[in-house]
Enzyme design. Structure first.
Site, PDB file in Angstrom:
ATOM      1  N   TYR A   1       6.247  -9.537   7.235  1.00  0.00           N
ATOM      2  CA  TYR A   1       6.030  -7.975   7.794  1.00  0.00           C
ATOM      3  C   TYR A   1       6.330  -7.590   9.055  1.00  0.00           C
ATOM      4  CZ  TYR A   1       3.472  -6.799   3.554  1.00  0.00           C
ATOM      5  OH  TYR A   1       2.742  -6.774   2.104  1.00  0.00           O
TER       6      TYR A   1
ATOM      7  N   ASP B   1       0.769  -1.132   0.062  1.00  0.00           N
ATOM      8  CA  ASP B   1      -0.067   0.166  -0.056  1.00  0.00           C
ATOM      9  C   ASP B   1       0.875   1.346  -0.073  1.00  0.00           C
ATOM     10  OD1 ASP B   1      -2.219  -1.608   0.133  1.00  0.00           O
ATOM     11  OD2 ASP B   1      -2.464  -1.491   2.484  1.00  0.00           O
TER      12      ASP B   1
END
Length: 353
Positions: free
Chosen positions: A149, A90
């Site tokens: 992540y 994103d």
């Protein structure tokens, strides 16, 4: 522990094809990229936006073969390469080792040529760490067995804390680095340490903890996340704008290898770096992640920790029928795609244990 769905053996050969003819003659390159999320409008190419894919494909255009270049020109389209990625990030999300691939029918293209070209695109913000010729069957997305992540979120002790809900305070945390392995504090110490966390997203969406500061325990967030480990679950309630995936297995099911949270301290952005900022770090490793899944999952874990929910609260939310049952996405600042794995996952290499 369950076996991750969709992680069957996949042809991931990194050996370049030799003595091939026809469609096998093309050269395929694996490109490992690092980029600063705050500089780009996400990975995916979109008209009028400054995206990683848009920049990379523009500069790969100089390596496109003559036939493809001719076809693109006849259609009045720009001569650009095609970069297939392991996973889209994103806007605002940083990547340390993102993986993409590119192929061409030209035989004179060298790995160093691609690396040097990309590194001249946006100096200091986008960098090709490694380029290698691989087998034609290599696909950075479908061949990947796991993605990692790492999230760094600033903590407030009280209302007088130097961390506020402004965008600038959040941005400072995204550049923090922690070289040493992060270990959890002793359980007895964490129980007494209640944190507060507050932020309003760029798009004016609600604060992830209900438009007001809420106290929570980092150890409680860790307990909530650990319940997800070793399970194949449907994360559709933790996704946003998710479409059916073409990858193997049900479109919303993910297998979580590792899910942990811990507190540590990072040098603050001060003149002498004397002040150590307390932060919460979250590490998530799964075979796949849905759109905005990491940000929603972390935001919801914080909300549930603040509410004193049961340890299986996140799993119970999997059965919800409306996505409003989960929290709005946490801000992208401080979130980083660390790496993508094409070998079996090994927990001993995790940052938080």
């Amino acid at each position: 522990m369950e076996t991750p769905c969709g992680c069957e053996e996949t042809e991931t050969s990194t050996e370049p094809s030799k003595h091939r003819t026809g469609r096998w003659k093309r050269l395929t390159f694996k490109i490992v990229l690092s980029y600063h999320g705050g500089t780009f409008d996400g990975w995916q190419k979109q008209p009028g936006l400054h995206t990683v894919q848009g920049i990379v494909e523009h500069f790969l255009g100089r390596f496109v073969d003559e036939n493809k270049a001719k076809q693109l020109k006849e259609k009045s389209m720009p001569v650009e390469g095609c970069a297939v990625v392991a996973g889209r990030t994103d806007k605002g999300v940083t990547a340390l080792q993102q993986v993409c691939s590119f192929y061409t029918w030209r035989k004179d293209v060298k790995c160093e040529d691609i690396k040097d070209t990309i590194n001249k695109a946006v100096p200091g913000k986008l960098r090709a760490l490694h380029v290698a010729e691989v087998g034609r069957v290599f696909h950075p997305n479908f061949a990947a067995k796991w993605r990692r992540y790492f999230y760094i979120l600033p903590l407030n002790d009280n209302e007088e804390s130097i961390i506020s809900s402004s965008e600038s305070d959040w941005t400072r945390t995204s550049d923090g680095e922690e070289d040493d392995q992060i270990n959890r504090l002793p359980e007895g110490d964490e129980k007494e340490q209640q944190q507060t966390f507050s932020h309003v997203n760029e798009d004016d969406s609600p604060d992830i903890v209900g438009l007001k500061r809420r106290s929570f325990s980092v150890s409680k967030v860790d307990q909530l996340l650990r319940e997800l480990e070793g399970k194949t679950l449907s994360y559709k309630m933790f996704a946003r704008d998710t479409k059916a995936s073409r990858s193997i297995g049900p479109p919303t099911e993910c297998f979580m290898f590792h899910a942990r949270a811990a507190e540590t301290k990072l040098p603050s952005d001060t003149e002498d770096y004397a002040y150590l900022q307390r932060v919460m770090c979250v590490e998530l490793v799964a075979n796949r992640f849905l759109r905005k899944m990491v940000r929603v999952l972390v935001a919801t874990a914080i909300r549930e920790a603040a509410a004193g929910a049961d340890d299986d609260a996140l799993i119970k939310l999997m059965d919800a029928t409306c996505r409003r049952a989960t929290a709005p996405p946490a801000p992208p600042d401080g979130l980083c795609l660390v790496n993508v794995g094409y070998e079996e996952f090994k927990q001993e290499f995790c940052f938080i244990r």
